[in-house]
Design an enzyme around this catalytic site. Structure first.
Site, PDB file in Angstrom:
ATOM      1  N   THR A   8       0.834  -1.201   0.000  1.00 18.71           N
ATOM      2  CA  THR A   8       0.000   0.000   0.000  1.00 18.71           C
ATOM      3  C   THR A   8       0.864   1.244   0.000  1.00 18.71           C
ATOM      4  OG1 THR A   8      -1.732   1.238   1.145  1.00 18.71           O
ATOM      5  CG2 THR A   8      -0.230   0.026   2.543  1.00 18.71           C
ATOM      6  N   ASN A  10      -0.833   4.031   0.959  1.00 15.16           N
ATOM      7  CA  ASN A  10      -1.688   4.857   1.805  1.00 15.16           C
ATOM      8  C   ASN A  10      -1.144   4.827   3.239  1.00 15.16           C
ATOM      9  OD1 ASN A  10      -3.809   5.512   3.656  1.00 15.16           O
ATOM     10  ND2 ASN A  10      -5.290   5.316   1.999  1.00 15.16           N
ATOM     11  N   LYS A  13      -3.679   3.830   6.099  1.00 12.41           N
ATOM     12  CA  LYS A  13      -3.864   2.375   6.187  1.00 12.41           C
ATOM     13  C   LYS A  13      -2.674   1.733   6.887  1.00 12.41           C
ATOM     14  CE  LYS A  13      -6.117   1.111   1.797  1.00 12.41           C
ATOM     15  NZ  LYS A  13      -5.894   0.405   0.533  1.00 12.41           N
ATOM     16  N   GLU A  41      -2.470  -0.700 -11.951  1.00 10.74           N
ATOM     17  CA  GLU A  41      -3.817  -0.302 -12.357  1.00 10.74           C
ATOM     18  C   GLU A  41      -4.836  -1.205 -11.670  1.00 10.74           C
ATOM     19  OE1 GLU A  41      -6.574   0.361 -16.266  1.00 10.74           O
ATOM     20  OE2 GLU A  41      -4.569  -0.498 -16.549  1.00 10.74           O
ATOM     21  N   ASP A  70      -7.733  -3.727  -0.299  1.00 10.09           N
ATOM     22  CA  ASP A  70      -8.570  -2.850  -1.109  1.00 10.09           C
ATOM     23  C   ASP A  70      -9.827  -2.586  -0.294  1.00 10.09           C
ATOM     24  OD1 ASP A  70      -8.647  -1.431  -3.705  1.00 10.09           O
ATOM     25  OD2 ASP A  70     -10.614  -2.358  -3.781  1.00 10.09           O
ATOM     26  N   PHE A 153      -8.339   8.675   8.616  1.00  9.84           N
ATOM     27  CA  PHE A 153      -8.040   9.230   7.286  1.00  9.84           C
ATOM     28  C   PHE A 153      -9.286   9.112   6.426  1.00  9.84           C
ATOM     29  CE2 PHE A 153      -7.255   4.718   7.124  1.00  9.84           C
ATOM     30  CZ  PHE A 153      -7.605   4.322   5.846  1.00  9.84           C
ATOM     31  N   ASP A 156     -13.291   8.783   7.301  1.00 12.94           N
ATOM     32  CA  ASP A 156     -13.539   8.608   8.738  1.00 12.94           C
ATOM     33  C   ASP A 156     -14.355   9.749   9.368  1.00 12.94           C
ATOM     34  OD1 ASP A 156     -12.474   6.066   9.362  1.00 12.94           O
ATOM     35  OD2 ASP A 156     -10.440   6.848   9.321  1.00 12.94           O
ATOM     36  N   LYS A 176     -10.562   2.181  17.037  1.00 11.08           N
ATOM     37  CA  LYS A 176     -10.976   1.852  15.668  1.00 11.08           C
ATOM     38  C   LYS A 176     -10.486   0.446  15.297  1.00 11.08           C
ATOM     39  CE  LYS A 176     -10.661   3.253  10.835  1.00 11.08           C
ATOM     40  NZ  LYS A 176      -9.946   4.013   9.816  1.00 11.08           N
ATOM     41  N   ARG A 182     -10.955  -3.195   8.448  1.00 12.87           N
ATOM     42  CA  ARG A 182      -9.564  -3.610   8.205  1.00 12.87           C
ATOM     43  C   ARG A 182      -9.097  -4.572   9.297  1.00 12.87           C
ATOM     44  NH1 ARG A 182      -8.303   0.907   7.175  1.00 12.87           N
ATOM     45  NH2 ARG A 182      -8.591   0.563   4.951  1.00 12.87           N
TER      46      ARG A 182
HETATM   47  P1  ITT Z   1      -3.395   1.680  -1.863  1.00  4.06           P
HETATM   48  O1  ITT Z   1      -4.123   1.189  -3.106  1.00  4.06           O
HETATM   49  O2  ITT Z   1      -2.000   2.115  -2.128  1.00  4.06           O
HETATM   50  O3  ITT Z   1      -3.512   0.707  -0.723  1.00  4.06           O
HETATM   51  P2  ITT Z   1      -5.555   3.613  -1.755  1.00  4.06           P
HETATM   52  O4  ITT Z   1      -5.866   4.741  -0.809  1.00  4.06           O
HETATM   53  O5  ITT Z   1      -5.596   3.899  -3.229  1.00  4.06           O
HETATM   54  O6  ITT Z   1      -4.127   3.015  -1.333  1.00  4.06           O
HETATM   55  P3  ITT Z   1      -7.838   1.836  -2.027  1.00  4.06           P
HETATM   56  O7  ITT Z   1      -7.775   1.768  -3.508  1.00  4.06           O
HETATM   57  O8  ITT Z   1      -8.091   0.559  -1.261  1.00  4.06           O
HETATM   58  O9  ITT Z   1      -6.486   2.399  -1.394  1.00  4.06           O
HETATM   59  O10 ITT Z   1      -8.916   2.927  -1.614  1.00  4.06           O
HETATM   60  C1  ITT Z   1      -9.393   2.933  -0.336  1.00  4.06           C
HETATM   61  C2  ITT Z   1     -10.060   4.259  -0.081  1.00  4.06           C
HETATM   62  O11 ITT Z   1     -11.257   4.007   0.685  1.00  4.06           O
HETATM   63  C3  ITT Z   1      -9.183   5.134   0.789  1.00  4.06           C
HETATM   64  O12 ITT Z   1      -8.362   5.975   0.005  1.00  4.06           O
HETATM   65  C4  ITT Z   1     -10.218   5.896   1.601  1.00  4.06           C
HETATM   66  O13 ITT Z   1     -10.736   6.958   0.853  1.00  4.06           O
HETATM   67  C5  ITT Z   1     -11.341   4.882   1.784  1.00  4.06           C
HETATM   68  N1  ITT Z   1     -11.166   4.112   3.034  1.00  4.06           N
HETATM   69  C6  ITT Z   1     -10.804   2.806   3.143  1.00  4.06           C
HETATM   70  N2  ITT Z   1     -10.686   2.456   4.423  1.00  4.06           N
HETATM   71  C7  ITT Z   1     -10.952   3.554   5.148  1.00  4.06           C
HETATM   72  C8  ITT Z   1     -10.950   3.832   6.526  1.00  4.06           C
HETATM   73  O14 ITT Z   1     -10.610   2.927   7.418  1.00  4.06           O
HETATM   74  N3  ITT Z   1     -11.271   5.063   6.915  1.00  4.06           N
HETATM   75  C9  ITT Z   1     -11.600   6.017   6.016  1.00  4.06           C
HETATM   76  N4  ITT Z   1     -11.600   5.849   4.701  1.00  4.06           N
HETATM   77  C10 ITT Z   1     -11.271   4.621   4.256  1.00  4.06           C
END
Ligand code: ITT
Length: 197
Positions: A8, A10, A13, A41, A70, A153, A156, A176, A182
């Site tokens: 990831t 993010n 996360k 992608e 995801d 993030f 939330d 959380k 998650r």
């Molecule tokens: P990676 O693919 O690099 O892991 P990403 O942010 O692009 O990062 P995703 O494609 O899985 O990841 O998109 C998940 C999105 O969903 C994330 O960017 C948040 O906007 C939302 N999200 C997921 N889990 C969340 C959480 O615990 N709290 C708040 N928003 C969340």
């Protein structure tokens, strides 16, 4: 200790994942720490497919054990949008204050019974031999009437947890992590990982 890459980019996360995986018996490293640069992608049609795409691409690149997450927010009143498009919703680089206010505006005057929503998380584990397994976790809640809280993030600040009467951004990371989508998915995946050790 066996190493596992968490695929990831993010940071939000990754902070949660580190805490949940603390007692897993694995050294969990991020893509950045593993020195892996990849632009994958995510063209799957489900959370599970996208998690498998991310994990298996990185496993192919590195030959290591790889986990990927995801996840996203499903708002029932918006036909489960943004769903798998949660990160891309209104544009990948759009500030979450804008995204969150947009959803609140869309639900203007919608009563609480129709504001139901959930966070979904699919975690995929890719083995170097090409096999992949997934586990899913969800948390049910509703969309709040205003942005609340500084923790967490993404979405939330608008995701209300009825049992706490708080958004997930008002919960501490420890709180959380006891109830989140998650945490549930990773807990199930930890059972698979224990078997591998
Ligand atoms: P990676 O693919 O690099 O892991 P990403 O942010 O692009 O990062 P995703 O494609 O899985 O990841 O998109 C998940 C999105 O969903 C994330 O960017 C948040 O906007 C939302 N999200 C997921 N889990 C969340 C959480 O615990 N709290 C708040 N928003 C969340």
């Amino acid at each position: 200790m066996r190493r596992i890459i968490f695929a990831t980019s993010n940071e939000g996360k990754m902070r949660e994942i580190r805490l949940i995986m603390e007692d897993s018996g694995y050294e969990v490293v991020s893509l950045k720490e593993a020195g892996v640069v990849a632009d994958i992608e995510e063209n799957g049609t489900t959370f599970e497919e996208n998690a498998m795409i991310k994990a298996s691409e990185i496993a192919k690149l590195t030959g290591e054990l790889v986990l990927a997450d995801d996840s996203g927010l499903e708002v029932d009143y918006l036909d489960k949008a943004p769903g798998i498009y949660s990160a891309r919703f209104l544009g990948e680089n759009t500030d979450y204050t804008v995204k969150n206010n947009y959803i609140i505006d869309k639900l203007n005057r919608v009563p609480v019974e129709q504001r139901t929503a959930r966070f979904v998380c699919a975690i995929a584990l890719a083995m170097p031999d090409g096999t992949c397994v997934t586990r899913r976790g969800t948390i049910e809640g509703y969309i709040g009437y205003e942005i609340r809280g500084e923790n967490g993030f993404g979405y939330d600040p608008i995701f209300m947890v009825p049992e706490y009467d708080k958004t997930t951004a008002e919960l501490s990371m420890e709180e959380k992590n006891k109830i989140s989508h998650r945490a549930k998915a990773l807990l199930a995946m930890k059972e698979v990982l224990v078997e591998l050790q």
